[in-house]
Write a protein that holds these residues in place. Structure first.
Motif, short mmCIF file in Angstrom:
data_model
loop_
_atom_site.label_atom_id
_atom_site.label_comp_id
_atom_site.label_asym_id
_atom_site.label_seq_id
_atom_site.Cartn_x
_atom_site.Cartn_y
_atom_site.Cartn_z
N LEU A 1 0.82 -1.21 0.00
CA LEU A 1 0.00 0.00 0.00
C LEU A 1 0.86 1.26 0.00
CD1 LEU A 1 -2.91 1.04 0.11
CD2 LEU A 1 -2.73 1.01 2.58
N VAL A 2 1.93 1.27 0.76
CA VAL A 2 2.83 2.42 0.77
C VAL A 2 3.48 2.61 -0.60
CG1 VAL A 2 4.99 3.32 1.74
CG2 VAL A 2 3.27 2.37 3.25
N VAL A 3 3.92 1.51 -1.21
CA VAL A 3 4.53 1.59 -2.54
C VAL A 3 3.52 2.05 -3.57
CG1 VAL A 3 5.59 0.22 -4.38
CG2 VAL A 3 6.33 -0.09 -2.02
N ALA A 4 2.29 1.52 -3.52
CA ALA A 4 1.25 1.92 -4.48
C ALA A 4 0.89 3.39 -4.32
CB ALA A 4 0.02 1.04 -4.29
N ASN A 5 0.79 3.86 -3.09
CA ASN A 5 0.51 5.28 -2.88
C ASN A 5 1.65 6.16 -3.37
OD1 ASN A 5 -2.10 5.26 -1.79
ND2 ASN A 5 -1.33 4.79 0.25
#
Length: 129
Positions: free
Chosen positions: A77-81
């Motif tokens: 999720l951090v990478v996607a954001n």
């Protein structure tokens, strides 16, 4: 019959009857720019909140700290954001250049690439969260 610049054609299809299309185009570009930078800001805030969040659980006398790296979904999720924020930054800069130069996107393959990337960004955000 006309009401606020919107007329009705013989086939009852609403049509826009304005001669000031440059103003209309500029408003659309400004709206796109605002939305792109809102996505950028929200993506950075979401990534920062998830990245910096931690919890401490006390079990008897042991303390265990939970971080976002303990759950692989949160790492994704951090990478996607971060990727969504980076893409929005690039597209926002493209919007600024388009506003300054006053150019319209005439390159059809580039327009399709931007559209496809926007759709994939929306789909990844929809299924990710």
């Amino acid at each position: 019959m006309s009401y606020l610049g919107v007329g009705v054609s013989p086939r009852t299809v609403p049509a826009y009857h304005s001669t000031n299309l440059k103003l209309f185009d500029k408003r659309i570009k400004i709206a796109e720019l605002v939305l792109r930078f809102m996505i950028l800001g929200l993506g950075v805030v979401a990534a920062a909140l998830i990245r910096t969040d931690s919890q401490v659980k006390v079990f008897f006398s042991f303390e265990k700290e939970a971080k976002f790296t303990n759950v692989k979904t949160l790492v994704f999720l951090v990478v996607a954001n971060g990727l969504a924020a980076g893409y929005s930054l690039i597209q926002g800069l493209r919007c600024v250049v388009s506003l300054v130069r006053g150019s319209v996107l005439f390159n059809k393959p580039l327009a399709w690439a931007i559209f496809s990337a926007d759709q994939s960004q929306f789909d990844s955000a929809k299924y990710c969260c």
